[in-house]
Design a protein around this motif. Structure first.
Motif, PDB file in Angstrom:
ATOM      1  N   LEU A 112      11.559  23.188  89.076  1.00 14.68           N
ATOM      2  CA  LEU A 112      10.687  22.889  88.277  1.00 14.68           C
ATOM      3  C   LEU A 112      10.266  22.399  87.038  1.00 14.68           C
ATOM      4  O   LEU A 112       9.780  22.633  86.659  1.00 14.68           O
ATOM      5  CB  LEU A 112       9.603  22.450  89.420  1.00 14.68           C
ATOM      6  CG  LEU A 112       9.641  21.156  90.759  1.00 14.68           C
ATOM      7  CD1 LEU A 112       8.479  21.360  91.320  1.00 14.68           C
ATOM      8  CD2 LEU A 112       9.829  20.267  90.332  1.00 14.68           C
ATOM      9  N   ALA A 113      10.739  24.309  86.721  1.00 11.90           N
ATOM     10  CA  ALA A 113      10.089  25.181  86.116  1.00 11.90           C
ATOM     11  C   ALA A 113      10.957  23.998  84.388  1.00 11.90           C
ATOM     12  O   ALA A 113      10.045  24.036  83.753  1.00 11.90           O
ATOM     13  CB  ALA A 113      10.451  26.665  86.065  1.00 11.90           C
ATOM     14  N   ALA A 114      11.941  23.367  84.153  1.00  9.73           N
ATOM     15  CA  ALA A 114      12.456  22.823  83.395  1.00  9.73           C
ATOM     16  C   ALA A 114      11.970  21.303  82.832  1.00  9.73           C
ATOM     17  O   ALA A 114      11.052  20.905  81.931  1.00  9.73           O
ATOM     18  CB  ALA A 114      13.858  22.749  83.508  1.00  9.73           C
ATOM     19  N   ALA A 115      10.865  21.104  84.010  1.00  3.97           N
ATOM     20  CA  ALA A 115      10.251  19.806  84.370  1.00  3.97           C
ATOM     21  C   ALA A 115       9.141  20.379  83.331  1.00  3.97           C
ATOM     22  O   ALA A 115       8.317  20.425  83.500  1.00  3.97           O
ATOM     23  CB  ALA A 115       9.741  19.293  85.579  1.00  3.97           C
ATOM     24  N   GLU A 116       8.853  18.139  83.239  1.00  2.00           N
ATOM     25  CA  GLU A 116       7.463  18.579  81.411  1.00  2.00           C
ATOM     26  C   GLU A 116       6.319  18.926  82.884  1.00  2.00           C
ATOM     27  O   GLU A 116       6.169  18.612  84.115  1.00  2.00           O
ATOM     28  CB  GLU A 116       6.571  17.004  81.647  1.00  2.00           C
ATOM     29  CG  GLU A 116       7.885  16.429  80.630  1.00  2.00           C
ATOM     30  CD  GLU A 116       7.586  17.251  79.111  1.00  2.00           C
ATOM     31  OE1 GLU A 116       6.870  18.075  78.872  1.00  2.00           O
ATOM     32  OE2 GLU A 116       9.021  17.928  78.899  1.00  2.00           O
ATOM     33  N   PRO A 117       5.092  19.590  82.413  1.00  2.00           N
ATOM     34  CA  PRO A 117       3.873  19.574  83.604  1.00  2.00           C
ATOM     35  C   PRO A 117       3.562  19.203  84.509  1.00  2.00           C
ATOM     36  O   PRO A 117       3.583  19.146  85.883  1.00  2.00           O
ATOM     37  CB  PRO A 117       3.151  21.044  83.154  1.00  2.00           C
ATOM     38  CG  PRO A 117       3.682  21.289  81.271  1.00  2.00           C
ATOM     39  CD  PRO A 117       4.966  19.991  81.231  1.00  2.00           C
ATOM     40  N   VAL A 145      13.814  14.067  95.566  1.00  2.00           N
ATOM     41  CA  VAL A 145      12.604  13.658  94.752  1.00  2.00           C
ATOM     42  C   VAL A 145      13.383  13.967  93.347  1.00  2.00           C
ATOM     43  O   VAL A 145      13.728  15.945  93.672  1.00  2.00           O
ATOM     44  CB  VAL A 145      11.048  14.390  95.339  1.00  2.00           C
ATOM     45  CG1 VAL A 145      10.649  14.658  94.054  1.00  2.00           C
ATOM     46  CG2 VAL A 145      10.994  14.786  96.952  1.00  2.00           C
ATOM     47  N   ALA A 146      13.397  13.795  92.607  1.00  2.00           N
ATOM     48  CA  ALA A 146      14.517  14.312  90.860  1.00  2.00           C
ATOM     49  C   ALA A 146      13.096  14.337  89.646  1.00  2.00           C
ATOM     50  O   ALA A 146      12.717  13.311  89.661  1.00  2.00           O
ATOM     51  CB  ALA A 146      15.404  13.615  90.871  1.00  2.00           C
ATOM     52  N   ALA A 147      13.029  15.342  89.202  1.00  2.00           N
ATOM     53  CA  ALA A 147      11.916  15.072  88.187  1.00  2.00           C
ATOM     54  C   ALA A 147      12.641  14.468  86.989  1.00  2.00           C
ATOM     55  O   ALA A 147      13.471  15.592  86.450  1.00  2.00           O
ATOM     56  CB  ALA A 147      10.819  16.901  87.675  1.00  2.00           C
ATOM     57  N   TYR A 148      11.997  13.746  85.951  1.00  2.00           N
ATOM     58  CA  TYR A 148      12.303  13.293  84.650  1.00  2.00           C
ATOM     59  C   TYR A 148      11.686  13.607  83.828  1.00  2.00           C
ATOM     60  O   TYR A 148      10.163  14.079  84.175  1.00  2.00           O
ATOM     61  CB  TYR A 148      13.132  12.032  84.695  1.00  2.00           C
ATOM     62  CG  TYR A 148      14.301  11.928  85.817  1.00  2.00           C
ATOM     63  CD1 TYR A 148      15.026  11.432  85.542  1.00  2.00           C
ATOM     64  CD2 TYR A 148      14.145  11.618  86.824  1.00  2.00           C
ATOM     65  CE1 TYR A 148      16.790  11.904  85.672  1.00  2.00           C
ATOM     66  CE2 TYR A 148      15.370  11.355  88.107  1.00  2.00           C
ATOM     67  CZ  TYR A 148      16.461  11.424  87.730  1.00  2.00           C
ATOM     68  OH  TYR A 148      17.693  11.319  88.142  1.00  2.00           O
ATOM     69  N   ARG A 149      11.643  12.953  82.628  1.00  3.58           N
ATOM     70  CA  ARG A 149      10.869  13.889  81.645  1.00  3.58           C
ATOM     71  C   ARG A 149       9.152  13.017  81.882  1.00  3.58           C
ATOM     72  O   ARG A 149       7.907  12.979  82.099  1.00  3.58           O
ATOM     73  CB  ARG A 149      11.090  13.181  79.656  1.00  3.58           C
ATOM     74  CG  ARG A 149       9.782  13.858  79.537  1.00  3.58           C
ATOM     75  CD  ARG A 149      11.480  13.835  77.901  1.00  3.58           C
ATOM     76  NE  ARG A 149      10.877  12.154  77.555  1.00  3.58           N
ATOM     77  CZ  ARG A 149      10.690  11.807  76.127  1.00  3.58           C
ATOM     78  NH1 ARG A 149      11.075  11.807  74.682  1.00  3.58           N
ATOM     79  NH2 ARG A 149      10.464  10.097  76.174  1.00  3.58           N
TER      80      ARG A 149
END
Length: 112
Positions: free
Chosen positions: A5-10, A54-58
């Protein structure tokens, strides 16, 4: 998972954390697999035991539902045209609070 998660937007990272918490509420004690771009939750290691991703995008978080194509979705939450899997795009915490989403996830656990 925090490294992922460190690379994702907060804001997206927070939503992804909350989505993961919901998954573990619906699927207690899952087998968790962390890849470069997503987290998988299942009842056994590997693809056959997979229930959710679960995948985090911008701008959103994607909640993948394994074998979602075979599930009823009266609220029309799922997207995708794959033969097996579907996903739900989450854009706000309120999306996670929808009872229809929880019902869909519970249906996925019982079907899988």
């Amino acid at each position: 998972m925090e490294r992922w998660l460190a690379a994702a937007e907060p804001a997206t990272a927070d939503l992804a954390r909350r989505a993961c918490a919901l998954v573990t509420d619906v699927l207690p004690d899952p087998v968790v697999t962390v890849d470069d771009d997503l987290v998988g939750f299942g009842t056994a290691p590997g693809y056959k035991g997979l229930h959710f991703t679960v995948a985090a995008y911008r701008a959103h978080v994607t909640l993948g539902i394994a074998r979602g194509a075979a599930l009823p979705d009266p609220a029309g939450l799922m997207e995708g045209k794959g033969k097996v899997h579907r996903h739900v795009k989450l854009r706000a915490v309120t999306d996670l609070e929808r009872p229809e989403l929880r019902a869909l996830m519970e249906s996925a656990v019982h079907a899988g």
